[in-house]
Each structure stands twice: as structure tokens, then as C-alpha cells.
Design a protein around this motif. Structure first.
Motif, short mmCIF file in Angstrom:
data_model
loop_
_atom_site.label_atom_id
_atom_site.label_comp_id
_atom_site.label_asym_id
_atom_site.label_seq_id
_atom_site.Cartn_x
_atom_site.Cartn_y
_atom_site.Cartn_z
N LYS A 1 -17.29 -65.47 -91.45
CA LYS A 1 -16.10 -66.19 -91.94
C LYS A 1 -16.47 -67.66 -92.14
CE LYS A 1 -13.13 -63.10 -89.30
NZ LYS A 1 -12.23 -63.01 -88.14
N ARG A 2 -17.45 -67.90 -93.02
CA ARG A 2 -17.95 -69.26 -93.23
C ARG A 2 -16.86 -70.18 -93.77
NH1 ARG A 2 -22.42 -68.46 -96.42
NH2 ARG A 2 -23.64 -67.86 -94.62
N SER A 3 -16.00 -69.67 -94.65
CA SER A 3 -14.93 -70.51 -95.19
C SER A 3 -13.99 -71.00 -94.09
CB SER A 3 -14.13 -69.74 -96.25
OG SER A 3 -14.94 -69.49 -97.37
N LYS A 4 -13.69 -70.13 -93.14
CA LYS A 4 -12.84 -70.52 -92.00
C LYS A 4 -13.55 -71.57 -91.16
CE LYS A 4 -9.42 -70.35 -89.14
NZ LYS A 4 -8.19 -71.04 -89.50
N ALA A 5 -14.86 -71.38 -90.94
CA ALA A 5 -15.64 -72.36 -90.17
C ALA A 5 -15.61 -73.72 -90.87
CB ALA A 5 -17.08 -71.87 -90.01
N ILE A 6 -15.79 -73.73 -92.18
CA ILE A 6 -15.76 -74.97 -92.95
C ILE A 6 -14.39 -75.63 -92.84
CG2 ILE A 6 -15.79 -75.88 -95.32
CD1 ILE A 6 -18.09 -73.84 -95.87
N GLU A 7 -13.35 -74.84 -92.92
CA GLU A 7 -11.98 -75.36 -92.81
C GLU A 7 -11.77 -76.07 -91.46
OE1 GLU A 7 -7.71 -73.21 -92.21
OE2 GLU A 7 -9.00 -72.37 -93.77
N ILE A 8 -12.24 -75.46 -90.39
CA ILE A 8 -12.10 -76.06 -89.06
C ILE A 8 -12.90 -77.35 -88.97
CG2 ILE A 8 -12.66 -75.75 -86.60
CD1 ILE A 8 -12.10 -72.68 -87.11
N LEU A 9 -14.13 -77.33 -89.44
CA LEU A 9 -14.98 -78.52 -89.37
C LEU A 9 -14.43 -79.64 -90.25
CD1 LEU A 9 -18.46 -76.79 -89.26
CD2 LEU A 9 -17.24 -77.88 -87.36
N TYR A 10 -13.89 -79.30 -91.41
CA TYR A 10 -13.26 -80.32 -92.25
C TYR A 10 -12.05 -80.93 -91.53
CZ TYR A 10 -15.47 -80.68 -96.88
OH TYR A 10 -16.31 -80.98 -97.92
N ALA A 11 -11.29 -80.12 -90.80
CA ALA A 11 -10.13 -80.65 -90.05
C ALA A 11 -10.60 -81.69 -89.03
CB ALA A 11 -9.38 -79.52 -89.35
N ILE A 12 -11.72 -81.41 -88.37
CA ILE A 12 -12.26 -82.38 -87.40
C ILE A 12 -12.77 -83.62 -88.14
CG2 ILE A 12 -13.95 -82.80 -85.59
CD1 ILE A 12 -13.93 -79.72 -85.10
N LYS A 13 -13.46 -83.41 -89.26
CA LYS A 13 -13.96 -84.55 -90.05
C LYS A 13 -12.80 -85.43 -90.48
CE LYS A 13 -16.39 -85.77 -94.31
NZ LYS A 13 -15.44 -86.84 -94.60
N LEU B 1 -21.60 -75.79 -95.72
CA LEU B 1 -21.30 -76.07 -97.13
C LEU B 1 -22.50 -75.70 -98.01
CD1 LEU B 1 -19.49 -79.51 -96.75
CD2 LEU B 1 -18.45 -77.38 -97.63
N GLY B 2 -23.69 -76.07 -97.57
CA GLY B 2 -24.89 -75.72 -98.33
C GLY B 2 -25.05 -74.22 -98.45
N GLN B 3 -24.82 -73.51 -97.36
CA GLN B 3 -24.94 -72.05 -97.38
C GLN B 3 -23.89 -71.41 -98.29
OE1 GLN B 3 -24.63 -71.25 -93.17
NE2 GLN B 3 -26.82 -71.60 -92.82
N GLN B 4 -22.76 -72.08 -98.50
CA GLN B 4 -21.72 -71.60 -99.40
C GLN B 4 -22.03 -71.95 -100.86
OE1 GLN B 4 -19.69 -69.33 -97.79
NE2 GLN B 4 -17.86 -70.10 -98.77
N GLY B 5 -23.10 -72.71 -101.09
CA GLY B 5 -23.42 -73.14 -102.45
C GLY B 5 -22.61 -74.34 -102.89
N ARG B 6 -21.97 -75.02 -101.95
CA ARG B 6 -21.15 -76.20 -102.25
C ARG B 6 -22.04 -77.44 -102.05
NH1 ARG B 6 -15.74 -74.47 -98.93
NH2 ARG B 6 -15.11 -76.62 -99.41
N TYR B 7 -23.03 -77.56 -102.92
CA TYR B 7 -24.10 -78.54 -102.74
C TYR B 7 -23.62 -79.99 -102.84
CZ TYR B 7 -26.78 -74.29 -103.48
OH TYR B 7 -27.26 -73.01 -103.39
N ASP B 8 -22.74 -80.29 -103.77
CA ASP B 8 -22.24 -81.66 -103.88
C ASP B 8 -21.56 -82.10 -102.59
OD1 ASP B 8 -23.15 -81.84 -106.51
OD2 ASP B 8 -21.21 -81.35 -107.39
N GLU B 9 -20.72 -81.23 -102.05
CA GLU B 9 -20.03 -81.55 -100.79
C GLU B 9 -21.03 -81.68 -99.65
OE1 GLU B 9 -16.12 -79.34 -100.02
OE2 GLU B 9 -17.04 -78.21 -101.68
N CYS B 10 -22.00 -80.76 -99.61
CA CYS B 10 -23.02 -80.80 -98.56
C CYS B 10 -23.76 -82.13 -98.59
CB CYS B 10 -24.00 -79.65 -98.73
SG CYS B 10 -25.41 -79.73 -97.61
N ILE B 11 -24.18 -82.53 -99.76
CA ILE B 11 -24.94 -83.78 -99.91
C ILE B 11 -24.08 -84.97 -99.50
CG2 ILE B 11 -26.08 -85.29 -101.60
CD1 ILE B 11 -26.84 -82.54 -103.05
N ALA B 12 -22.81 -84.97 -99.89
CA ALA B 12 -21.91 -86.07 -99.52
C ALA B 12 -21.73 -86.14 -98.00
CB ALA B 12 -20.56 -85.90 -100.22
N VAL B 13 -21.57 -85.00 -97.35
CA VAL B 13 -21.42 -84.98 -95.89
C VAL B 13 -22.72 -85.44 -95.23
CG1 VAL B 13 -21.08 -83.48 -93.89
CG2 VAL B 13 -19.56 -83.28 -95.87
N CYS B 14 -23.85 -84.99 -95.75
CA CYS B 14 -25.15 -85.44 -95.22
C CYS B 14 -25.29 -86.95 -95.36
CB CYS B 14 -26.31 -84.75 -95.94
SG CYS B 14 -26.54 -83.02 -95.52
#
Length: 180
Positions: free
Chosen positions: A51-63, A91-104
Motif C-alpha cells: 500500500k505504497r500510496s497510503k504510505a506516501i499519504e501518511i508521510l506527506y501528512a507529516i511533511k 515517491l521514486g518507487q511510485q515513478g513520481r520522480y519530480d516529487e521525489c527529487i523535490a523532496v530529496c
């Protein structure tokens, strides 16, 4: 040994002890250090369960919690690098590279401004990994630079496992030994 599902149930029960409303669509607006750690572990369990999307949602809430600057800087520094690292990886594993790079980039900037370098070399690696997959003009050279920085930092903290991972990855993608 308990299953990931059982771990997730226990973590969610622990969250509801301090925040009875906690659930699928509700993350508290104010979080303690312990709650952030619990939520991070809930995200990890969700990722492991596919459930990677759910994991991302939780981590974005903390961010977003950090972004609102509701907590003290000292509290954020104890957990923010971990949250940003995990978020970038998922995010990278989801193929959301722009978001991944921005978070990095945010995590790298945070480390440089606070002199707290937890997950620094791994975040640089995530950045390079996503740049190579995104593959826009300039991404390959930016990835090369990020990998070299990651390797230098891993060398400085004598993290042999990460050094070897970066060295192998660099060689596989640039057909040369990494040089500093």
C-alpha cells in the motif's frame, strides 16, 4: 514473531491512544515525537503490505506538519530527515520522480542548513536514482554529481555497505569507476 499486519494493528492502536480520531482519513494536526515515529512505522508497514500510496499519504501528512512549523525546530530535526528520506524513496518507487527529487532537494538543503546529516548519503542516492529514471536534459550529469557527493559522504562516515552500493550503481550507469 508477529506479522506485518499485526504490527500495523498495534501501531494504529497505539496512535488511537493519544488521538482517538486517528484513522484512514485523519492524521492529527499536532504531533509529538512519539506519534511521528509511530506514523512513520505505520507508513513503512503499509509500504511492505503493498500500500505504497497510503504510505506516501501518511508521510506527506507529516511533511505538511513540518511545513506548517507547528512543532519546535529541535523536535523536527529529530525526525524530519527520516520522514523525507522515506517519502522520497516511496515517491521514486511510485515513478513520481519530480516529487521525489523535490523532496530529496528539501532534505539535502535541510541537512546543509542544520548540520544534521542523518540519511544524507541515502537521500543523495535517491535523488540520483530518480534523476536517471526521469532522464531529462541535464539529469544524467546531476545524477553523477549526486552519486559522487553520496559516495564522499559515505566514505567520510565509513559506511562500507552504502559505499559499495553507490560504487556498483555508479559503475553500472556510467561504465567507469567512481572517482572523487
Amino acid at each position: 514473531s508477529i506479522t506485518v499486519e499485526e504490527k500495523l494493528e498495534r501501531l494504529e492502536a497505539a496512535m488511537r491512544l493519544t488521538c482517538p480520531q486517528y484513522g484512514d482519513n485523519f492524521v492529527p494536526k499536532v504531533l509529538s515525537y512519539e506519534e511521528i515515529i509511530i506514523l512513520n512505522n505505520i507508513a513503512v508497514c503499509n509500504k511492505v503490505l503493498g500500500k505504497r500510496s497510503k504510505a506516501i499519504e501518511i508521510l506527506y501528512a507529516i511533511k505538511h506538519y513540518y511545513d506548517r512549523q507547528v512543532c519546535s525546530a529541535e523536535e523536527a530535526l529529530r525526525t524530519q530527515a527520516l520522514i523525507l528520506f522515506n517519502l522520497s524513496m516511496y515517491l521514486g518507487q511510485q515513478g513520481r520522480y519530480d516529487e521525489c527529487i523535490a523532496v530529496c532537494d528539501e532534505a539535502i538543503s535541510l541537512a546543509r542548513h542544520t548540520f544534521r546529516y542523518a540519511y544524507y548519503e541515502k537521500t543523495l542516492f535517491n535523488r540520483a536514482w530518480s534523476l536517471l529514471r526521469r532522464d531529462r536534459e541535464g539529469d544524467r550529469e546531476s545524477a553523477r554529481i549526486s552519486l559522487k557527493q553520496a559516495y564522499c559522504f559515505a566514505c567520510s562516515v565509513e559506511d562500507a555497505k552504502v559505499m559499495e552500493k553507490i560504487r556498483t550503481y555508479y559503475q553500472d550507469h556510467f561504465s567507469e569507476e567512481i572517482s572523487i
